[in-house]
Every structure is written in C-alpha cells, then in structure tokens.
Design a protein around this motif. Structure first.
Motif, PDB file in Angstrom:
ATOM      1  N   HIS A  55       8.069   3.820  -4.324  1.00  0.00           N
ATOM      2  CA  HIS A  55       7.352   5.080  -4.204  1.00  0.00           C
ATOM      3  C   HIS A  55       6.017   4.854  -3.504  1.00  0.00           C
ATOM      4  O   HIS A  55       5.423   3.789  -3.589  1.00  0.00           O
ATOM      5  N   GLY A  56       5.548   5.880  -2.824  1.00  0.00           N
ATOM      6  CA  GLY A  56       4.266   5.817  -2.139  1.00  0.00           C
ATOM      7  C   GLY A  56       3.982   7.125  -1.437  1.00  0.00           C
ATOM      8  O   GLY A  56       4.742   8.097  -1.561  1.00  0.00           O
ATOM      9  N   ALA A  57       2.924   7.168  -0.669  1.00  0.00           N
ATOM     10  CA  ALA A  57       2.445   8.400  -0.027  1.00  0.00           C
ATOM     11  C   ALA A  57       3.505   9.088   0.834  1.00  0.00           C
ATOM     12  O   ALA A  57       3.530  10.309   0.920  1.00  0.00           O
ATOM     13  N   ASP A  58       4.397   8.342   1.456  1.00  0.00           N
ATOM     14  CA  ASP A  58       5.380   8.930   2.371  1.00  0.00           C
ATOM     15  C   ASP A  58       6.818   8.767   1.890  1.00  0.00           C
ATOM     16  O   ASP A  58       7.748   8.815   2.697  1.00  0.00           O
ATOM     17  N   CYS A  59       7.040   8.593   0.597  1.00  0.00           N
ATOM     18  CA  CYS A  59       8.398   8.326   0.115  1.00  0.00           C
ATOM     19  C   CYS A  59       9.241   9.588  -0.048  1.00  0.00           C
ATOM     20  O   CYS A  59      10.445   9.497  -0.229  1.00  0.00           O
ATOM     21  N   GLY A  60       8.612  10.765  -0.020  1.00  0.00           N
ATOM     22  CA  GLY A  60       9.365  12.005  -0.149  1.00  0.00           C
ATOM     23  C   GLY A  60       9.426  12.566  -1.556  1.00  0.00           C
ATOM     24  O   GLY A  60       9.972  13.643  -1.763  1.00  0.00           O
ATOM     25  N   HIS A  61       8.888  11.858  -2.551  1.00  0.00           N
ATOM     26  CA  HIS A  61       8.872  12.366  -3.921  1.00  0.00           C
ATOM     27  C   HIS A  61       7.483  12.896  -4.259  1.00  0.00           C
ATOM     28  O   HIS A  61       6.485  12.414  -3.734  1.00  0.00           O
ATOM     29  N   THR A  62       7.439  13.881  -5.132  1.00  0.00           N
ATOM     30  CA  THR A  62       6.176  14.503  -5.510  1.00  0.00           C
ATOM     31  C   THR A  62       5.298  13.513  -6.265  1.00  0.00           C
ATOM     32  O   THR A  62       5.721  12.933  -7.268  1.00  0.00           O
ATOM     33  N   ALA A  63       4.079  13.313  -5.775  1.00  0.00           N
ATOM     34  CA  ALA A  63       3.099  12.461  -6.445  1.00  0.00           C
ATOM     35  C   ALA A  63       2.338  13.302  -7.454  1.00  0.00           C
ATOM     36  O   ALA A  63       1.876  14.395  -7.144  1.00  0.00           O
ATOM     37  N   VAL A  64       2.199  12.786  -8.670  1.00  0.00           N
ATOM     38  CA  VAL A  64       1.531  13.508  -9.742  1.00  0.00           C
ATOM     39  C   VAL A  64       0.411  12.628 -10.296  1.00  0.00           C
ATOM     40  O   VAL A  64       0.678  11.606 -10.926  1.00  0.00           O
TER      41      VAL A  64
END
Length: 98
Positions: A15-24
């Motif tokens: 996961h990271g800034a451009d992984c496509g999942h919502t960062a919370v």
C-alpha cells in the motif's frame, strides 16, 4: 481503546500513495481500505487495523451519509466515514470513534 495486532497473512500488495486504495489517517499511521477491511504497515508486514472495544464519539451531532461530504470506507458489514483524522461508524443511535 487499543488496536489489536492481527497480522494479515500472505499480503503481498504494498500500500502507498498511488496503490489505488483509500488512505485513512489513523493516529500516528495510515490505514488503507482494502476488500472491506483496513490494513496498516507494521514491522515489515501488514496488520488488520481493528480497534479493541467500543468508544462512542460524544457530542457528534453531524449525521454521516451519502451526501455528507466525508469519505466513506466499506468496513466489514458497515460503512465508516473519515472525519477529522479518524473513522466514525453508526452504532445503536450514536457514532463510534474507530
């Protein structure tokens, strides 16, 4: 309220800034919404980020919903709303602070 340490086995996605999942944002780290649950990086692996216990968000009169302006995140059998750096979930007539 503490966060349970439950490792997510065989989680190879980074996961990271451009992984496509919502960062919370969540306290001192960032959770990532993925397949109805939340992951956080911890000591070289990914944990399921789940809180232990029930904490009502006192004095929260705002009603979250589809058009409230806060990002919604699918979390298990319900929807959390990202608000002021934490997640709110509806629970028995009030909002819980996740």
């Amino acid at each position: 309220m503490t966060t349970l340490h439950v490792e997510h086995p065989s989680h190879t996605h980074a996961h990271g800034a451009d992984c496509g999942h919502t960062a919370v944002p969540h306290g001192d780290h960032t959770d990532y919404a993925h397949d109805g649950h939340l992951h956080r990086e911890h000591a070289g692996h990914w944990d399921e980020c789940e809180t232990d216990g029930h904490v009502a968000h006192e004095g929260h009169s705002h009603q979250h919903g589809a058009d409230c302006g806060h990002e919604s995140v699918l979390h298990g059998d319900h929807v959390d709303y990202v608000h002021d750096g934490h997640r709110h979930a509806a629970h028995e007539g009030h909002w819980d602070d996740h």
